[in-house]
Design an enzyme around this catalytic site. Sequence first.
Site, mmCIF file in Angstrom:
data_model
loop_
_atom_site.group_PDB
_atom_site.id
_atom_site.type_symbol
_atom_site.label_atom_id
_atom_site.label_comp_id
_atom_site.label_asym_id
_atom_site.label_seq_id
_atom_site.Cartn_x
_atom_site.Cartn_y
_atom_site.Cartn_z
ATOM 1 C CE1 TYR A 44 4.964 -19.985 11.620
ATOM 2 C CE2 TYR A 44 5.991 -22.032 10.921
ATOM 3 C CZ TYR A 44 4.903 -21.473 11.161
ATOM 4 O OH TYR A 44 3.728 -21.862 10.616
ATOM 5 C CD GLU A 46 4.903 -18.998 16.045
ATOM 6 O OE1 GLU A 46 6.023 -18.905 15.658
ATOM 7 O OE2 GLU A 46 4.137 -19.648 15.268
ATOM 8 C CG ASP A 192 -10.725 0.210 9.061
ATOM 9 O OD1 ASP A 192 -9.828 0.679 8.330
ATOM 10 O OD2 ASP A 192 -11.544 -0.819 8.790
ATOM 11 C CB THR A 218 -5.184 -2.572 4.846
ATOM 12 O OG1 THR A 218 -5.750 -1.014 4.036
ATOM 13 C CG2 THR A 218 -6.299 -3.382 5.108
ATOM 14 C CE LYS A 221 -8.399 -1.310 1.367
ATOM 15 N NZ LYS A 221 -8.109 -2.037 2.534
ATOM 16 N NE ARG A 227 -3.771 -8.021 -0.557
ATOM 17 C CZ ARG A 227 -4.302 -7.338 -1.309
ATOM 18 N NH1 ARG A 227 -4.040 -7.101 -2.621
ATOM 19 N NH2 ARG A 227 -5.732 -7.170 -1.295
HETATM 20 N N1 DSN Z 1 -11.766 -4.645 -0.251
HETATM 21 C C1 DSN Z 1 -11.651 -3.476 0.232
HETATM 22 C C2 DSN Z 1 -11.971 -2.435 -0.781
HETATM 23 O O1 DSN Z 1 -11.880 -2.758 -1.802
HETATM 24 O O2 DSN Z 1 -12.286 -1.289 -0.238
HETATM 25 C C3 DSN Z 1 -11.921 -3.361 1.492
HETATM 26 O O3 DSN Z 1 -11.662 -4.448 2.536
#
Ligand code: DSN
Length: 407
Positions: A44, A46, A192, A218, A221, A227
């Site tokens: 932990y 925080e 974003d 994120t 990707k 993640r």
């Molecule tokens: N689930 C993602 C996507 O497939 O683009 C977006 O959050």
Amino acid sequence: MEEVFELIKKEEERQARTLMLIPSENYTYSEVRSALGSFLVHKYAEGYPGKRYYQGNEFADQVETLAVEEAKKLFGVPFANVQPYSGSPANAAVYFALLNPGDGIMGLELSSGGHLTHGHPKITFSGKYFESIRYGLDPEKEKYFDFEKIRELALKEKPKIIVVGTTAFPRTLNWEKFAQIADEVGAYLMADISHIAGLVVGGVHPSPAPYAHIITSTTHKTLRGPRGAIILVTDKGLKKDKDLGEKINKAVFPGLQGGPHLHSIAGIAIALKKAGSNSFRDYARQVVKNAAVLAEELKSLDFDLVTGGTDNHLMVLDLRNIGIDGKKAAVLLEESGIILNANTIPNDPNPPFRPSGIRLGTPAVTVRGMKEEEMKEIAGLINLVLKGKKNVLKEVETLCERFPIPE
Ligand code: DSN
């Protein structure tokens, strides 16, 4: 317990023998998988480095600092928060940092390729607790946005924040035009870049850093990390509000989240470091080249592409001329080992669960080493399935065997 490991093994085998064409999915590195399964998962922490609410964070502090510094260096920004659990909480934290309930969020509508957390009305926190202001795509306009219309909407509705980010838009985003509008109305501009972060750092999509105040992304990707998500504040952001970083830190913790996921943060540090390499630039370039070839080949087979093609890692096929809806197409393709998702098209006449399109992209197949020739082969296989000529499971398995998922 064994049951779980058997399922994990099966999932690994499924990934090995199928084509991962969902453009938001990717294979991470073995080093990232090791970090995710490391002892950091026990801890932990925080708070932030040097200011934690629990003891024993000597190494946690160093891990998080490494990730923050990598993020700042890679994106050329003065501030980074690497604690968001994923993209939705990252976006929520920005809104909680900057807006009051009822303030306006202006974002791209979902059916045009936006995201639920960009102020989608009624069913999401971002559209329930804030005022939802939507702009769409205009295929008639050069660059696919009607910037005059978007400007007029912003002048009329006075959003506190304008979000520019996409999940199913296949073209280059013109950050400068959006920045001009945000600056004119005094709104924050949030980029974003979850889908395109890997393309931005790989030099094949312009960076929003000179134009936006805040960038969210994120990390799993095109960036190929675990993640998780990051929130960045740009020089322009700090110029608008020198306390922006501090406000965002407070909104993430204690505002929204509890203990940071240190194992993910370690994975983020690794992925960001790798994303700064020359080989990652080559990878990003190949992702875009592959998508361009896949799109051209599909067009030559009479598929309609939203916006007529792609500049980035993904494309959306409008299947109305084929006489099959997106859900049916996605299920049929899955039976042949081709994994992608049904997707709405702009102004879709169909409901979201049975939309008119499918979305596909090249980040993951490019990690496997596939190039232009294989993109042509994949387009041919998709054509055979969607025109009802053949199940191509065997062909897909053979292709996958030729290009194993790297360690
Ligand atoms: N689930 C993602 C996507 O497939 O683009 C977006 O959050």
